[in-house]
Write a protein that holds these residues in place. Structure first.
Motif, PDB file in Angstrom:
ATOM      1  N   LEU A 169       0.812  -1.216   0.000  1.00 42.90           N
ATOM      2  CA  LEU A 169       0.000   0.000   0.000  1.00 42.90           C
ATOM      3  C   LEU A 169       0.848   1.270   0.000  1.00 42.90           C
ATOM      4  N   ASN A 170       2.154   1.135   0.226  1.00 39.27           N
ATOM      5  CA  ASN A 170       3.086   2.271   0.258  1.00 39.27           C
ATOM      6  C   ASN A 170       2.660   3.362   1.242  1.00 39.27           C
ATOM      7  N   LEU A 171       2.376   2.966   2.454  1.00 38.40           N
ATOM      8  CA  LEU A 171       2.087   3.947   3.497  1.00 38.40           C
ATOM      9  C   LEU A 171       3.398   4.649   3.861  1.00 38.40           C
ATOM     10  N   PRO A 172       3.393   5.972   4.083  1.00 34.18           N
ATOM     11  CA  PRO A 172       4.632   6.740   4.226  1.00 34.18           C
ATOM     12  C   PRO A 172       5.564   6.267   5.348  1.00 34.18           C
ATOM     13  N   ILE A 173       5.142   6.284   6.574  1.00 29.95           N
ATOM     14  CA  ILE A 173       6.040   5.962   7.690  1.00 29.95           C
ATOM     15  C   ILE A 173       5.967   4.475   8.028  1.00 29.95           C
ATOM     16  N   ILE A 174       4.761   3.954   8.108  1.00 27.50           N
ATOM     17  CA  ILE A 174       4.562   2.568   8.497  1.00 27.50           C
ATOM     18  C   ILE A 174       5.097   1.624   7.424  1.00 27.50           C
ATOM     19  N   GLY A 175       4.985   1.998   6.171  1.00 27.89           N
ATOM     20  CA  GLY A 175       5.433   1.151   5.063  1.00 27.89           C
ATOM     21  C   GLY A 175       6.920   0.842   5.138  1.00 27.89           C
ATOM     22  N   ASP A 176       7.765   1.853   5.427  1.00 32.91           N
ATOM     23  CA  ASP A 176       9.215   1.621   5.529  1.00 32.91           C
ATOM     24  C   ASP A 176       9.542   0.692   6.701  1.00 32.91           C
ATOM     25  N   PHE A 177       8.873   0.906   7.825  1.00 31.32           N
ATOM     26  CA  PHE A 177       9.104   0.071   9.006  1.00 31.32           C
ATOM     27  C   PHE A 177       8.715  -1.382   8.724  1.00 31.32           C
ATOM     28  N   ILE A 178       7.576  -1.569   8.116  1.00 30.01           N
ATOM     29  CA  ILE A 178       7.115  -2.923   7.811  1.00 30.01           C
ATOM     30  C   ILE A 178       8.011  -3.562   6.756  1.00 30.01           C
ATOM     31  N   ALA A 179       8.457  -2.792   5.796  1.00 24.20           N
ATOM     32  CA  ALA A 179       9.353  -3.324   4.765  1.00 24.20           C
ATOM     33  C   ALA A 179      10.644  -3.828   5.393  1.00 24.20           C
ATOM     34  N   ASP A 180      11.174  -3.095   6.354  1.00 25.48           N
ATOM     35  CA  ASP A 180      12.386  -3.546   7.049  1.00 25.48           C
ATOM     36  C   ASP A 180      12.136  -4.864   7.795  1.00 25.48           C
ATOM     37  N   ILE A 181      10.994  -4.972   8.449  1.00 24.76           N
ATOM     38  CA  ILE A 181      10.667  -6.213   9.175  1.00 24.76           C
ATOM     39  C   ILE A 181      10.557  -7.379   8.207  1.00 24.76           C
ATOM     40  N   VAL A 182       9.888  -7.178   7.076  1.00 23.75           N
ATOM     41  CA  VAL A 182       9.725  -8.242   6.086  1.00 23.75           C
ATOM     42  C   VAL A 182      11.076  -8.656   5.516  1.00 23.75           C
ATOM     43  N   LYS A 183      11.959  -7.681   5.243  1.00 22.80           N
ATOM     44  CA  LYS A 183      13.301  -8.000   4.724  1.00 22.80           C
ATOM     45  C   LYS A 183      14.101  -8.823   5.731  1.00 22.80           C
TER      46      LYS A 183
END
Length: 123
Positions: free
Chosen positions: A98-112
């Motif tokens: 969904l490319n949410l601004p702040i939450i998206g980066d945090f979740i992307a790091d967790i998934v990586k």
């Protein structure tokens, strides 16, 4: 009432009519006590108290049943946690899309981090 092999024979249900006022009070007390004993016997029978006492007299069987119960609980917890973690990871991956601004980066790091951990060989 169900009859079990542990049931004790009961005295006659009939109580002789009292001959004096003192005996009337005594007969009433005996009747009340008899009812209480019957209720207690019914409760113990419903609780499977006799089987529990037999289990306490066989410690090897009790240890075996406790061991099997512990293994079953451990496996259930592991399977349940795996399903919950997989579901959570699935929804986190959908949130990244969904490319949410702040939450998206945090979740992307967790998934990586999780993907990197899953792809590393363990020895």
């Amino acid at each position: 009432m169900w009859k079990t092999k542990y049931e004790v024979s009961r005295p006659s249900e009939r109580v002789q009519p009292p001959r004096s006022p003192e005996m009337a009070g005594e007969a009433e007390r005996v009747r009340l006590l008899s009812e209480q004993v019957e209720r207690l016997a019914d409760h113990l029978e419903r609780m499977n108290f006799a089987e529990y006492v037999q289990l306490l007299n066989k410690p090897k069987r009790m240890i075996f049943l406790s061991l099997i119960g512990g293994i079953a609980r451990g496996v259930g917890i592991a399977i349940g946690f795996t399903i919950i973690a997989a579901t959570l990871l699935y929804f986190l991956q959908k949130l990244v899309g969904l490319n949410l601004p702040i939450i998206g980066d945090f979740i992307a790091d967790i998934v990586k981090i999780v993907d990197a951990q899953l792809n590393t060989p363990s020895y």
